[in-house]
Motif scaffolding. Structure first.
Motif, PDB file in Angstrom:
ATOM      1  N   TYR A 102       0.831  -1.194   0.000  1.00 22.87           N
ATOM      2  CA  TYR A 102       0.000   0.000   0.000  1.00 22.87           C
ATOM      3  C   TYR A 102       0.870   1.250   0.000  1.00 22.87           C
ATOM      4  O   TYR A 102       1.914   1.314   0.666  1.00 22.87           O
ATOM      5  N   VAL A 103       0.390   2.278  -0.728  1.00 24.71           N
ATOM      6  CA  VAL A 103       1.028   3.593  -0.721  1.00 24.71           C
ATOM      7  C   VAL A 103      -0.084   4.631  -0.625  1.00 24.71           C
ATOM      8  O   VAL A 103      -1.036   4.600  -1.412  1.00 24.71           O
ATOM      9  N   ILE A 104       0.021   5.539   0.354  1.00 24.58           N
ATOM     10  CA  ILE A 104      -0.951   6.626   0.491  1.00 24.58           C
ATOM     11  C   ILE A 104      -0.328   7.891  -0.086  1.00 24.58           C
ATOM     12  O   ILE A 104       0.692   8.370   0.412  1.00 24.58           O
ATOM     13  N   HIS A 105      -0.908   8.425  -1.127  1.00 25.97           N
ATOM     14  CA  HIS A 105      -0.377   9.622  -1.780  1.00 25.97           C
ATOM     15  C   HIS A 105      -0.793  10.874  -1.023  1.00 25.97           C
ATOM     16  O   HIS A 105      -1.689  10.847  -0.171  1.00 25.97           O
ATOM     17  N   ASP A 106      -0.143  11.988  -1.376  1.00 25.11           N
ATOM     18  CA  ASP A 106      -0.405  13.249  -0.687  1.00 25.11           C
ATOM     19  C   ASP A 106      -1.857  13.698  -0.841  1.00 25.11           C
ATOM     20  O   ASP A 106      -2.398  14.387   0.024  1.00 25.11           O
ATOM     21  N   ASN A 107      -2.494  13.352  -1.967  1.00 26.54           N
ATOM     22  CA  ASN A 107      -3.878  13.770  -2.177  1.00 26.54           C
ATOM     23  C   ASN A 107      -4.876  12.818  -1.540  1.00 26.54           C
ATOM     24  O   ASN A 107      -6.078  12.944  -1.756  1.00 26.54           O
ATOM     25  N   GLY A 108      -4.381  11.837  -0.758  1.00 30.96           N
ATOM     26  CA  GLY A 108      -5.252  10.912  -0.062  1.00 30.96           C
ATOM     27  C   GLY A 108      -5.533   9.623  -0.792  1.00 30.96           C
ATOM     28  O   GLY A 108      -6.151   8.713  -0.236  1.00 30.96           O
ATOM     29  N   THR A 109      -5.089   9.479  -2.023  1.00 30.41           N
ATOM     30  CA  THR A 109      -5.362   8.279  -2.811  1.00 30.41           C
ATOM     31  C   THR A 109      -4.552   7.097  -2.272  1.00 30.41           C
ATOM     32  O   THR A 109      -3.346   7.219  -2.007  1.00 30.41           O
ATOM     33  N   LEU A 110      -5.218   5.979  -2.151  1.00 34.40           N
ATOM     34  CA  LEU A 110      -4.562   4.736  -1.726  1.00 34.40           C
ATOM     35  C   LEU A 110      -4.222   3.938  -2.982  1.00 34.40           C
ATOM     36  O   LEU A 110      -5.100   3.660  -3.801  1.00 34.40           O
ATOM     37  N   GLU A 111      -2.961   3.560  -3.106  1.00 34.61           N
ATOM     38  CA  GLU A 111      -2.518   2.795  -4.272  1.00 34.61           C
ATOM     39  C   GLU A 111      -2.068   1.401  -3.842  1.00 34.61           C
ATOM     40  O   GLU A 111      -1.341   1.244  -2.844  1.00 34.61           O
ATOM     41  N   ILE A 112      -2.541   0.409  -4.604  1.00 32.30           N
ATOM     42  CA  ILE A 112      -2.067  -0.970  -4.440  1.00 32.30           C
ATOM     43  C   ILE A 112      -1.303  -1.310  -5.710  1.00 32.30           C
ATOM     44  O   ILE A 112      -1.874  -1.331  -6.805  1.00 32.30           O
ATOM     45  N   HIS A 113       0.016  -1.540  -5.580  1.00 26.41           N
ATOM     46  CA  HIS A 113       0.869  -1.709  -6.765  1.00 26.41           C
ATOM     47  C   HIS A 113       0.370  -2.825  -7.664  1.00 26.41           C
ATOM     48  O   HIS A 113       0.130  -2.620  -8.861  1.00 26.41           O
TER      49      HIS A 113
END
Length: 1192
Positions: free
Chosen positions: A496-507
Motif C-alpha cells: 500500500y502507498v498513500i499519496h499526498d492527495n489521499g489516494t490509496l494505491e495498491i501496486h
C-alpha cells in the motif's frame, strides 16, 4: 499536502526558531463547499494600465471581483474619490465595479485621467492598477506648401513624411493617386520614421503623386499629405537645357551623377545609442546612399545574433530582434558596401527592464495557529523597489500585528488568528514601470469534508494497479488514514502507498485485496470518513487461439477462439479481417467461440483477428488464412512443422544461458527459422514473450538474460507454410537480482493547471526492474535559473505533480529508476513546461479588407509570446452578421468561428452574404483556451446580384392575354432596381419566335400581358436585378386558350377517309421513285475500274485535274458540283452561293451543334432561330435547340 518542519539557528547567542511551514491550502471548486467559505475580495478582471479610448464609443472601465460576502466597489480619479452618483453620464454595472461613461453629446477629454478601483468586504480590501484613460487622436496634417523636386539622375533623395502626432502613433505608408502602394526595393525604401529614401534616383522615379498616408487605427481614419512631385533629369535633358543658354556647349557629361562609395542617410555619424526595454522589440536601422546601390549587412560585435529571434526586414536595412533579453545588449555594426567601397556605423544598445515577476504573491489560506509566507519577488533594470500595502494602505501605517513580519520581499505569518484575514498588495516599481499584485491571507477553521462520492465501487484486473480516491478538504489540512474491512491497523507500507492527495494505491492487486476500504480524514476540528469497495477480477485470456489454415478454393474453414474470463463478466467476441470489419456476407458465420467461412475464395485470404472484450480488459489473437486452387492430380502435401522437442539448458550464468532442442518434422517445407520465447514466472506468469530467433540450420541458441526473472523457454519453428505449435516449456531458471540497467522512457512534463507541473513517464516492466522494491527518483528544476535540483522518491507509479510553480515556465526533468539493490545509470534530461493559463492579451490593429461581396480578408498584429502564457495554437476569428446594410436583424445572432493555426496574422472569411453588416473579433488561443477578444470590428459587404424570384405562376390564361405572378427573391443581396420579363412564342415544330422584353418596377409582383395570340404556347423568362446586374432566371411556359367558334369548326382530318387514301397514294409513289432511282444508279454508274487498276496499280498517285479538281476518269461526269458539306477544292475557295450548308448559318457563329450520335442538328433549328437569338439580351435564355429538345 506537504508539511516541512525545521529548526533554524539564528546565530549566537543560539536561539532556536521553531518553524511550521504550511504550503498554501487548495480550496476546491465544489460550489457546495464554496458557498459556506468566507473569502477576502479577489480581482478577476480589470482594464489595461494604459487605456486609449475611441471618442466615438462609450468609455468602459472594467473592474470585476469575487469574494464572500459579496464585495462592494468604489473608484478614485486622479487620486481623489470619484462620486459616480453626481455625474449622470456615469453608471456602474450591477453586481460589478465596471464603469460605463456615456459620451453621447459630451467630451471625452473631460473624463481623461488616472482611475483606480477599490474592492472591499469585511475580510479585506483589494485595489486595481492605476488605469490611465486617454482619448485617441488623429489630427489633420498641417497645411504646407510642397514644391516640386528637380533632381539629377543618380543622386540620393529623401521624401519627408512628418506625420501629425497622434495617439497612438499612426502607421505610415506611401501610395499613389490610385491608392496603389509604391514599389520598394534595395534602392527605394521607407524608413522607420516614415520618410521615403532613395539611395539613388532613376528617370523611372519621375512622377507627381508621391503621397504619404497616416492610418490611425483607433479612430479608423486615414490622413494624407499633399502629393509630392519628383522629376528626375537625365544628362541629355540637362545638356539640352544648358545648351539653350550656352550656345549649344555641353555642360554636363553623358553619364548620370558619378558612381560613389556609400554614405549613411540614417543614422548620422559613426556611432549612435539605442535603449530598449526587456521583452520588447528592438529595431535598428541603417539606410545608405551610393551608386551602385549599397548592400547592408549586420553583425554583433561581442557575440552572435540570436537566430530564432532575429529577423532582417526592409531589404536588410532593418535589424529586428523580438522579446529582447539582457543578453542582447552590446555593440551592433551595420556595414553598407558597393563595388567602390564600404562604410560602417556602430549602435550601442542598452537594455533596461520594467519590473517582471520571479515569484508573484499567491493567495494564502491558513488554519489558526499555522505559519505561512507571502513572497513577492521581481526583477528589473535598474533594480526595482518593493512596497507592501495592507488593504490598500501602506503596511507601516496599518495596525500592528505581532503575527506578521515584513522581510523585504516576503511577509512571514506565524501563529495566525481567525481575525488576521486581509488583502496585501505588493508594488514593485522602477523608472520604467510598476507591478501591482493583490494576494490575500485567509484564516479558515474548517472541519474535514470528504469530496469523493460515498460507496464507490472500484474494479481492477489481477496484477494491475488499483487507485482508491479519498479527496478531502479542511483547515488545518486533514490527515488521511485508510483501513480495510474491520481491521483497526492503518494500511501503510508494501503493497500500500498513500499519496499526498489521499489516494490509496495498491501496486499489484491480488484476489486477497478484495474488500471494503475506509478512508478517514482528521484535523483538530473533527473527522470525516468514506467507504469504498474494491473487486479484483480475473483477466480475460484466449486459451485456444485460432490456428493457421491452408484451404482449397470453394472449401470451408473454421477458426476457434475459446476465452477464459472472470465469471462475473460476459465478454464480447469480435472478429476482424486485416484489422477491419468482416465483409457483410452470409458466408461468414460468427459463433459463440468460432468463425466459419464457407465457399472460400481468393479474396478471403488475409489475417483474421479474434478480440475478446470486457469492461476492464481485452485479449486478442490473430491467424493467417491461405487459399489455393484445386489441382486435378495428387500433389505433395505441405504443412507447418511439428513442434521441437527435448529442450535442454546448459552453460548457466548470471546473464546468459545456452538452449538446445531437437527439430520436429518439417512436412516437406524446409524450416526457415526458429523463434525462442520466454515466460517470466515472477512478474507475468502465463504470458509468453519473444526473445530471439536463429536460422533453420541451427538447433541451439545462446540467450542473453535479465536479472530477477524466473525463466521458462519454448521454441516455435517456422517454414514457408507457417508457424508450428510451440514446443513444451523447458525447465525453469531464475537469475539473481541486480540494480536497474535502464531508466523510464517517455519522460514528459506538462502542467494541467497554471500553477503545477505534471511529470509522467512510462514505468519499467517487471523484467526491466531487475529486482524487488522498484521505485523512481524524480528530479526537477527551473530551466535557465541558477538553482539546485529538487528531487523526491516515489513508488512504482507513472506520475508526479509538482505544485506551486509559475505559469508556463520551462523545467528540466529527469526520472531515475532504483530498487533494493541500487540505482540505474544517470538519466537523460528533458524539458517540460508548467501549466498553461489563458492568454492575457488580445490581438491588436485588427483590420478588414473586403475583397468582394462574399469574401473579406482580416489582418491583425500578433500578441507577444509572453502574453500567450502557453503553447500558442493559433488565432480564432469570431464573426457574425448583424443584418443587411439598411436593416438590423432582430433574430438570434449566430456567431461563426474560423481557426488559423500557428502564428498567422491574416485569414480570409468566405461565404459572406452580400450587402450585409458584419462584426468580428480576433482571439489568440493556447492549450488552455482562448484569450480576450479584440475590440469588435465592423464592416459591410457590397451589393451582389439577387437570387432567382421565389416562384413564377401563370394566372387566368385567356384568348389574347394572361397574368404572371411571382415572389420576390429570397436573397435580395442589395437594393432591387426592378425586374426584367422576356417572353417568346413556340410554334408546333418547337421553333422559338421573336423575343419581347419588358422592364417592370421593383415594387411589382404581378404583370398582365395583352395582345397575345390565341391557342399559342409562350415561354417566359423573369429575373430581378440590382445595381450590380441581373440575378438568376426563373422560367415558365403557358398556352393561351382557343377561340370556341374556331374549335367547333375544326375537324380531326386524321379520321377522314379521303385523307387516309391520299396518304397511302403518296407513300406508294415515293416507294416507286426510290426503286427507280436505285435501278438507274446501278445501270449508269459503272466505272472502268479494272482497266485503270491494270494500267495504274496505285491509283492514289494519279494527279488531280486543275480545272475541276476531280480524280481522272473516276468522277461521275453527270454532276461536277461539290457535295454539300464536302471539303473545299484545291484552290481553297468556295463561293457563298455554292454552299448553303455553311456552318456559319447554324447556331452562334461557326460552332455547330451535334446530337449524341454525332449527327449535325443545326439544320433542324434553321436561320430563323439564329435571328431570334440575336435579339435576346439575356445570357440565361435557353438556345432554340434546347427549347425544342424540351418538348421531346
Amino acid at each position: 499536502m506537504l508539511r516541512k518542519r525545521c529548526l533554524t539557528p539564528a546565530g549566537p547567542p543560539l536561539i532556536l526558531l521553531v518553524c511550521h511551514v504550511i504550503t498554501a491550502l487548495d480550496v476546491p471548486l465544489d460550489p457546495k463547499i464554496l458557498e459556506g467559505l468566507q473569502q477576502p475580495p479577489t480581482l478577476t478582471h480589470q482594464s489595461p494600465k494604459d487605456y486609449i479610448v475611441d471618442p466615438r464609443e462609450n468609455i468602459v472601465i472594467q473592474c470585476e471581483a469575487k469574494g464572500k460576502p459579496t464585495p462592494s466597489f468604489s473608484w478614485t480619479r486622479n487620486g481623489t474619490h470619484f462620486d459616480i452618483e453626481k455625474d449622470a453620464r456615469v453608471t456602474m454595472k450591477p453586481n460589478s465595479g465596471t464603469l460605463v461613461i456615456d459620451i453621447t453629446g459630451g467630451k471625452v477629454e473631460n473624463y481623461e485621467g488616472v482611475y483606480q478601483c477599490t474592492v472591499r468586504n469585511e475580510h479585506g480590501t483589494a485595489v486595481s492598477n492605476n488605469i490611465i484613460i486617454r482619448q485617441s487622436r488623429s489630427p489633420l496634417w498641417s497645411k504646407e506648401r510642397v514644391d516640386p523636386i528637380l533632381i539629377q539622375e543618380g543622386n540620393s533623395l529623401i521624401l519627408e513624411c512628418r506625420p501629425p502626432a497622434g495617439l497612438p502613433p499612426p502607421i505610415i505608408f506611401w501610395m499613389d493617386n490610385y491608392f496603389q502602394r509604391l514599389t520598394q526595393s534595395e534602392r527605394v525604401s521607407q524608413g522607420l520614421n516614415g520618410d521615403l529614401y532613395f539611395s539613388n534616383v532613376k528617370t523611372e522615379d519621375t512622377r507627381n503623386d508621391y503621397i504619404c498616408y497616416a492610418r490611425f487605427n483607433h479612430t479608423q481614419t486615414i490622413q494624407q499629405k499633399q502629393p509630392i512631385s519628383v522629376k528626375v533629369l537625365s544628362m541629355d535633358a540637362i545638356n539640352e537645357t544648358i545648351a539653350a543658354f550656352l550656345n549649344d556647349t555641353e555642360f554636363y557629361s553623358d553619364s548620370p551623377a558619378g558612381e560613389r562609395r556609400p554614405t549613411f542617410m540614417i543614422p548620422k555619424g559613426q556611432t549612435s545609442n539605442k535603449l530598449v526595454l526587456r521583452g520588447h522589440v528592438l529595431k535598428l536601422e541603417c539606410i545608405a546612399e551610393g551608386l551602385p546601390t549599397p548592400e547592408i549587412q549586420w553583425r554583433k560585435e561581442s557575440g552572435e545574433l540570436p537566430s530564432k529571434r532575429t529577423f532582417h526586414e526592409n531589404f536588410q536595412k532593418t535589424l529586428k530582434i523580438i522579446d529582447v533579453t539582457e543578453a542582447d545588449a552590446g555593440l551592433y555594426r551595420c556595414v553598407a558596401k558597393n563595388s567602390l567601397g564600404s562604410i560602417h556605423h556602430i549602435i550601442n544598445v542598452t537594455i533596461m527592464a520594467s519590473p517582471y515577476w520571479i515569484t508573484e504573491p499567491k493567495n494564502l489560506v491558513l488554519a489558526p495557529k499555522e505559519t505561512g509566507v507571502l513572497i513577492c519577488r521581481a526583477n528589473g533594470i535598474p533594480d526595482p523597489s518593493i512596497t507592501w500595502l495592507m488593504n490598500g494602505i501602506p503596511i507601516e501605517n496599518s495596525p500592528k500585528d505581532l503575527s506578521r513580519k515584513v522581510d523585504r520581499d516576503s511577509i512571514i505569518f506565524s501563529d495566525v488568528q481567525t481575525g488576521s484575514s486581509a488583502v496585501y498588495q505588493c508594488n514593485v516599481s522602477n523608472e520604467f514601470g510598476y507591478l501591482l499584485a493583490n494576494a490575500f491571507l485567509n484564516v479558515l477553521a474548517e472541519p474535514p469534508r470528504i469530496l469523493t462520492p460515498a460507496n464507490q465501487m472500484y474494479q481492477v484486473i489481477t496484477n494491475s494497479r488499483a487507485l482508491l480516491d479519498c479527496a478531502s478538504f479542511g483547515s488545518p489540512i486533514p490527515k488521511i488514514n485508510w483501513f480495510k474491512d474491520d481491521q483497526t491497523s492503518i494500511l501503510d507500507g508494501d503493497p500500500y502507498v498513500i499519496h499526498d492527495n489521499g489516494t490509496l494505491e495498491i501496486h499489484v492487486a491480488q484476489k486477497d485485496n478484495n474488500g471494503k476500504y475506509t478512508c478517514i480524514a482528521m484535523n483538530d476540528l473533527g473527522k470525516a470518513e468514506n467507504r469504498v469497495q474494491l473487486e479484483v477480477k480475473d483477466p480475460t485470456r484466449i486459451i485456444k487461439q485460432p490456428e493457421y489454415r491452408v484451404v482449397q478454393f470453394a472449401g470451408k474453414v473454421i477458426f476457434e477462439c475459446k476465452v477464459k474470463h472472470d465469471p462475473t463478466f460476459t465478454p464480447t467476441i469480435m472478429w476482424l479481417k486485416n484489422n477491419e470489419e468482416l465483409p457483410d456476407n452470409e458466408r461468414f458465420i460468427v459463433g459463440e467461440d468460432s468463425l466459419t467461412i464457407g465457399e472460400v475464395t481468393e479474396i478471403d485470404e488475409g489475417t483474421y483477428t479474434c478480440i475478446a472484450n470486457t469492461s476492464l480488459d481485452k485479449d486478442s489473437a490473430s491467424v493467417e488464412l491461405t487459399v489455393y486452387a484445386a489441382t486435378p492430380t495428387p500433389a505433395i502435401i505441405y504443412d507447418r512443422p511439428d513442434p521441437s522437442t527435448d529442450l535442454e539448458l546448459t552453460d548457466e550464468r548470471e546473464r546468459s544461458i545456452h538452449l538446445t532442442w531437437t527439430p520436429g518434422f518439417d512436412h516437406n517445407s524446409i524450416i526457415e527459422k526458429y523463434i525462442v520465447e520466454y515466460e517470466d514466472g515472477l512478474h507475468e506468469p502465463g504470458v509468453w514473450h519473444y526473445l530471439t530467433e536463429v536460422p533453420g540450420t541451427k538447433s541451439n541458441a545462446h540467450l542473453e538474460l535479465s536479472p530477477h526473472v524466473l525463466y521458462s523457454f519454448r521454441v516455435v519453428s517456422m517454414n514457408e507454410v507457417g508457424r508450428s505449435q510451440p514446443s513444451s516449456p523447458s525447465r525453469q531458471y531464475q537469475t539473481a537480482p541486480a540494480a536497474p540497467d535502464e531508466n523510464p522512457s517517455k519522460v514528459e512534463g506538462a502542467g494541467n493547471e497554471p500553477d503545477n507541473l505534471v511529470i509522467t513517464w512510462e514505468t519499467l516492466t517487471g523484467i526491466q526492474s531487475n529486482g524487488p522494491g522498484l521505485q523512481y527518483k524524480v528530479h526537477w528544476k527551473q530551466k535557465d535559473v541558477d538553482d539546485d535540483w529538487t528531487s523526491v522518491t516515489v513508488a512504482n507509479v507513472s506520475k508526479y505533480i509538482v505544485s506551486g510553480t509559475q505559469t508556463f515556465v520551462p523545467y528540466e526533468i529527469k526520472v531515475q529508476a532504483l530498487n533494493d539493490l541500487g540505482i540505474a545509470p544517470e538519466p537523460s534530461t528533458v524539458v517540460g513546461y508548467s501549466g498553461e493559463d489563458l492568454p492575457m492579451a488580445a490581438p491588436g490593429n485588427v483590420r478588414v479588407r473586403v475583397e468582394n461581396s462574399t469574401l473579406a480578408e482580416v489582418h491583425w498584429e500578433p500578441v507577444s509570446l509572453k502574453s500567450v502564457r502557453g503553447h500558442q495554437k493559433g488565432y480564432k476569428i469570431y464573426y457574425w452578421k448583424e443584418g443587411s446594410v439598411f436593416k438590423q436583424s432582430r433574430r438570434h445572432v449566430e456567431k461563426k468561428i474560423l481557426t488559423f493555426s500557428g502564428d498567422k496574422t491574416h485569414g480570409k472569411l468566405p461565404g459572406l452574404d452580400p450587402f450585409s453588416l458584419y462584426k468580428l473579433n480576433v482571439r489568440v488561443f493556447n492549450g488552455k483556451g482562448e484569450g480576450p477578444p479584440s475590440p469588435d470590428e465592423q464592416f459591410e459587404t457590397p451589393e451582389g446580384v439577387p437570387s432567382a424570384p421565389a416562384f413564377l405562376k401563370i394566372l387566368n390564361p385567356m384568348l389574347d392575354f394572361l397574368t404572371l405572378e411571382w415572389g420576390a427573391p429570397s436573397h435580395h443581396n442589395g437594393l432591387l432596381t426592378g425586374y426584367t420579363l422576356k417572353y417568346q412564342p413556340i410554334n408546333s415544330t418547337h421553333e422559338l419566335g421573336p423575343l419581347v422584353k419588358i422592364i417592370i418596377p421593383a415594387n411589382e409582383t404581378n404583370w398582365t400581358l395583352k395582345n397575345l395570340n390565341y391557342s399559342t404556347r409562350y415561354k417566359f423568362y423573369l429575373h430581378a436585378q440590382t445595381s450590380k446586374g441581373p440575378g438568376n432566371i426563373i422560367t415558365e411556359e403557358a398556352v393561351t386558350i382557343m377561340d370556341e367558334a374556331m374549335a367547333s369548326r375544326q375537324v380531326d382530318i386524321a379520321t377522314q377517309g379521303w385523307f387516309i387514301g391520299l396518304m397511302c397514294a403518296i407513300a406508294l409513289l415515293i416507294l416507286v421513285l426510290l426503286i427507280f432511282c436505285f435501278v438507274k444508279r446501278n445501270k449508269g454508274g459503272k466505272y472502268p475500274v479494272k482497266e485503270k487498276e491494270d494500267a495504274h496499280p496505285d491509283p492514289e498517285i494519279q494527279p488531280m485535274k486543275d480545272d475541276d479538281g476531280t480524280f481522272g476518269e473516276y468522277s461521275d461526269t453527270e454532276d461536277h458540283k461539290p457535295l454539300k458539306g464536302s471539303r473545299t477544292p484545291s484552290n481553297r475557295t468556295v463561293k457563298k452561293e455554292d454552299s448553303d450548308d455553311s456552318l456559319v448559318d447554324y447556331g452562334d457563329g461557326g460552332d455547330g451543334q451535334f446530337n449524341e450520335d454525332g449527327s449535325f442538328i443545326g439544320q433542324y433549328s434553321g436561320k430563323k432561330e439564329k435571328e431570334t437569338a440575336e435579339g435576346n439580351e439575356s445570357s440565361e435564355a435557353p438556345s432554340p435547340v434546347n427549347a425544342m429538345n424540351s418538348f421531346v
